[in-house]
Design an enzyme around this catalytic site. Structure first.
Site, PDB file in Angstrom:
ATOM      1  N   CYS A 150       0.835  -1.212   0.000  1.00 44.37           N
ATOM      2  CA  CYS A 150       0.000   0.000   0.000  1.00 44.37           C
ATOM      3  C   CYS A 150       0.864   1.254   0.000  1.00 44.37           C
ATOM      4  O   CYS A 150       0.658   2.168  -0.804  1.00 44.37           O
ATOM      5  CB  CYS A 150      -0.905   0.048   1.241  1.00 44.37           C
ATOM      6  SG  CYS A 150      -2.301  -1.070   1.123  1.00 44.37           S
TER       7      CYS A 150
HETATM    8  N1  PCA Z   1      -3.385  -3.911   1.963  1.00 44.62           N
HETATM    9  C1  PCA Z   1      -1.963  -4.235   1.913  1.00 44.62           C
HETATM   10  C2  PCA Z   1      -1.659  -4.409   0.463  1.00 44.62           C
HETATM   11  C3  PCA Z   1      -2.978  -4.640  -0.201  1.00 44.62           C
HETATM   12  C4  PCA Z   1      -3.993  -4.193   0.762  1.00 44.62           C
HETATM   13  O1  PCA Z   1      -5.212  -4.074   0.515  1.00 44.62           O
HETATM   14  C5  PCA Z   1      -1.082  -3.232   2.645  1.00 44.62           C
HETATM   15  O2  PCA Z   1      -1.469  -2.823   3.748  1.00 44.62           O
HETATM   16  O3  PCA Z   1      -0.014  -2.849   2.164  1.00 44.62           O
END
Ligand code: PCA
Length: 218
Positions: A150
């Protein structure tokens, strides 16, 4: 009538998450549109990205290059979140505690060795938070989106936006979908869609009329 293009991204399902709210919300907004905006024709494109350090940003960039958006809102899931988290800052760091879908686990590495340490969001977080309060959406401001995919996507997006003339871009983390009446953890999907619509509406208003009252970094 002014025409504006918005891209809103989410992630494919991963780990034990069957339905990732971060894609259900963009999909619902692209299907239903966002009300409360006069004199503007809004084209909303939703895109789902792989949970991959290498592929998430190139996949989003393809959609950006195809649609030339004025506003890009990336979203992701934060398992432990109680409510919606408005991300203030993208940091130049990958530090994965678990492998991504390509089985990559980057540790303590910069995303862009030549890039700045961090970028502030370009979304009007204070007015979004005010609308969340009006709509009864539990939410907090968050200083960073972690050090997994993310945050990497958020950083690459703002790195790109910093070279654009006038594009608003930012990141919103959603909690899990929880349809119980009084959830202790997570929120019903319809509340998440309302939150997503608030983010789009406020970003469009801010894009059209930036005001000194909406301090971006809240
Ligand atoms: N959350 C992950 C990656 C994909 C998502 O929905 C994150 O916190 O990086």
């Amino acid at each position: 009538m002014q025409q504006l293009s918005v891209v809103i991204s989410g992630f494919d399902h991963y780990d034990d998450v069957r339905v990732n709210p971060s894609y259900e919300v963009p999909k619902a907004l692209a299907e239903k549109g966002v009300d409360g905006l006069d004199d503007v024709e809004l084209a909303i494109s939703a895109v789902s990205l792989p949970v991959s350090f290498a592929k998430a940003w190139p996949t989003l960039r393809e959609t950006i290059e195809a649609t030339h958006p004025n506003i890009v809102i990336a979203t992701g899931l934060k398992h432990a979140a109680r409510g919606v988290m408005l991300e203030r800052c993208a940091t130049n760091l990958m530090d994965a505690a678990k492998p991504d879908v390509d089985n990559m686990t980057p540790r303590r590495a910069p995303i862009d060795p030549n890039g700045p340490a961090a970028y502030w969001t370009r979304l009007p977080l204070r007015s979004i938070l005010a609308d969340f309060t009006r709509d009864g959406i539990p939410a907090t401001l968050s200083s960073d989106a972690g050090t997994f995919v993310c945050n990497s996507l958020f950083y690459n997006l703002l790195n790109w936006a910093s070279g654009q003339d006038k594009v608003l871009a930012g990141f919103v983390s959603f909690p899990l979908i929880n349809e119980s009446r009084h959830p202790q953890h997570g929120l019903p999907l319809r509340h998440l869609v309302t939150a997503g619509a608030d983010v789009v509406r406020d970003s469009v208003r801010y894009y059209r009329r930036p005001t000194s009252g909406d301090i971006l970094i809240a």
